[in-house]
Design an enzyme around this catalytic site. Structure first.
Site, short mmCIF file in Angstrom:
data_model
loop_
_atom_site.label_atom_id
_atom_site.label_comp_id
_atom_site.label_asym_id
_atom_site.label_seq_id
_atom_site.Cartn_x
_atom_site.Cartn_y
_atom_site.Cartn_z
N GLY A 160 0.82 -1.21 0.00
CA GLY A 160 0.00 0.00 0.00
C GLY A 160 0.85 1.25 0.00
O GLY A 160 2.08 1.19 0.04
N SER B 77 5.52 4.38 1.29
CA SER B 77 4.96 3.10 0.84
C SER B 77 5.21 2.00 1.87
O SER B 77 6.14 2.09 2.67
CB SER B 77 5.59 2.68 -0.50
OG SER B 77 5.36 3.67 -1.48
N LYS C 284 7.28 -0.18 6.50
CA LYS C 284 6.83 1.14 6.06
C LYS C 284 8.04 2.02 5.77
O LYS C 284 8.79 2.37 6.67
CB LYS C 284 5.93 1.77 7.13
CG LYS C 284 5.38 3.12 6.72
CD LYS C 284 4.19 3.53 7.58
CE LYS C 284 4.58 3.97 8.97
NZ LYS C 284 3.46 4.57 9.69
N ASP D 147 -5.36 10.14 15.39
CA ASP D 147 -5.58 9.78 13.99
C ASP D 147 -6.39 8.50 13.84
O ASP D 147 -6.03 7.61 13.07
CB ASP D 147 -4.22 9.64 13.27
CG ASP D 147 -4.36 9.83 11.75
OD1 ASP D 147 -5.39 10.39 11.32
OD2 ASP D 147 -3.44 9.42 11.02
#
Length: 379
Positions: free
Chosen positions: A64, A70, A85, A184
């Site tokens: 993703g 990314s 990540k 978040d």
């Protein structure tokens, strides 16, 4: 003077600019290195960039992408799958968000928080190595656009997932040495393991505060549009506290119950856009509309769906003091719907225009990076 300008001042200006950029890069690396040296009890493993390349097979399988960079699928030496990540966004290159995530999630051990296995800080190459979540994020399972047989949860499972997320947030607020505010909460940041157990991920916006702080100081709003508590936009609504996470969780609950995003860009006016008001009206009427073969059907709301909606509406009350704590939310989710009182009507339903009031700069991922105080206009 023209010759001096071209031959002396122009090159000098270029050298000064390049030196300034080099100084910024070196300072960023120094800040991160200083932080990592001070973490004597840091549990996650530090990997080199060469290790990251080997784990991902030269970044062969991409899982993703987001505003940070990314995510790639990787494999450790003992054949354990991981999600890596890669932090390529310029805001992570300052070192602050990288330090934020490692210092926050590196000290957390909870079944509903994704585990940070390791990290990489090799020059300007930075990465975070997480446990692999085979079922991806929650967002692809709950919204109405995903109607396939593999994209449906029963209301019992939705309640279990909501409980898991609530327990993870409650742990962040009360179970750690420091109070951690997440800032978040959204479906995209809720990852699901092989048994579809939810885990909070992406702590780049999280902040640590002493437990005895009833409110926190924050100069710039943070979060994703559609989930941000009103007090993060204007201090006239109240002080910033753990109740900001409660508000975002309430929006998440409404999306899970209704199966649609809380903001519909195709809506023609603000009253259609404000999703909580739509939910509130359905609760009052005790029916929900379904379009089937061009027929408008009204079906009674399921009790479990009603419970999620009512708790969600309590969580998004405009005043922080009117919202329950996460421990109270857990109690409500575990209880019976008959024990819940009907929440008040959403405050913003009285406004005809909301969007023009707020002035913000937004990234491609929807995260707010700066926001102005619009108290006078709202009042």
């Amino acid at each position: 003077f023209a010759v001096l300008g071209r031959c002396v001042f122009a090159p000098l200006a270029i050298y000064v600019f390049l030196f300034h950029k080099l100084y910024q890069l070196i300072s960023s690396v120094d800040i991160v290195e200083k932080f990592l040296r001070n973490q004597q009890t840091l549990v996650p493993t530090r990997y080199s960039y060469t290790d990251i390349i080997a784990m991902t097979g030269h970044f062969k399988e991409k899982l993703g992408q987001g505003g940070f960079g990314s995510v790639f699928k990787g494999r450790l030496l003992w054949d354990r799958l991981v999600a890596i990540k890669m932090l390529t966004n310029s805001k992570y290159n300052t070192g602050e968000d990288f330090i934020n995530e490692v210092s926050t999630i590196g000290r957390i051990h909870h079944i509903n928080v994704v585990k940070l296995i390791g990290f990489c800080s090799d020059g300007m190459q930075r990465a975070l190595v997480y446990e692999y979540m085979p079922n991806g994020s929650l967002d692809k399972f709950i919204f109405s656009s995903n109607k396939g047989p593999n994209h449906k949860f029963s209301l019992d499972k939705l309640t279990d997932i909501a409980l898991g997320v609530a327990r993870g947030l409650d742990y962040l607020h009360k179970g750690c040495d420091m109070q951690i505010l997440y800032f978040d909460i959204k479906p995209h940041n809720i990852l699901l393991d092989h048994n579809f157990n939810p885990k909070l991920s992406d702590f780049g916006l999280a902040k640590l505060y002493p437990k005895n702080n009833s409110w926190v100081s924050l100069s710039v709003a943070r979060g994703t549009i559609g989930y941000i508590a009103p007090e993060l936009i204007s201090r006239s609504f109240g002080v910033i506290s753990h109740k900001c996470d409660v508000y975002s969780f309430g929006m998440l609950l409404l999306e899970m119950a209704g199966g649609r995003r809380n903001s519909d860009p195709r809506a023609e006016n603000t009253s259609q856009v404000y999703y909580p008001l739509w939910i509130y009206d359905k609760l009052i009427n005790n029916t929900i509309e379904h379009d089937t073969v061009q027929m408008d059907l009204r079906i009674a709301i399921n009790e479990k769906e009603k419970k999620l909606c009512m708790i969600g509406l309590w969580c998004i009350q405009i005043r922080p003091l009117d919202r329950p704590s996460m421990s109270k939310v857990i109690e409500m989710l575990e209880g019976d719907v008959s024990s819940l009182q009907m929440p008040p009507k959403p405050f913003f339903s009285e406004l005809t225009q909301i969007t023009p009031v707020v002035s913000y700069l937004k990234t491609d991922s929807g995260e707010i990076t700066m926001i102005s105080d619009a108290a006078d206009e709202i009042n």
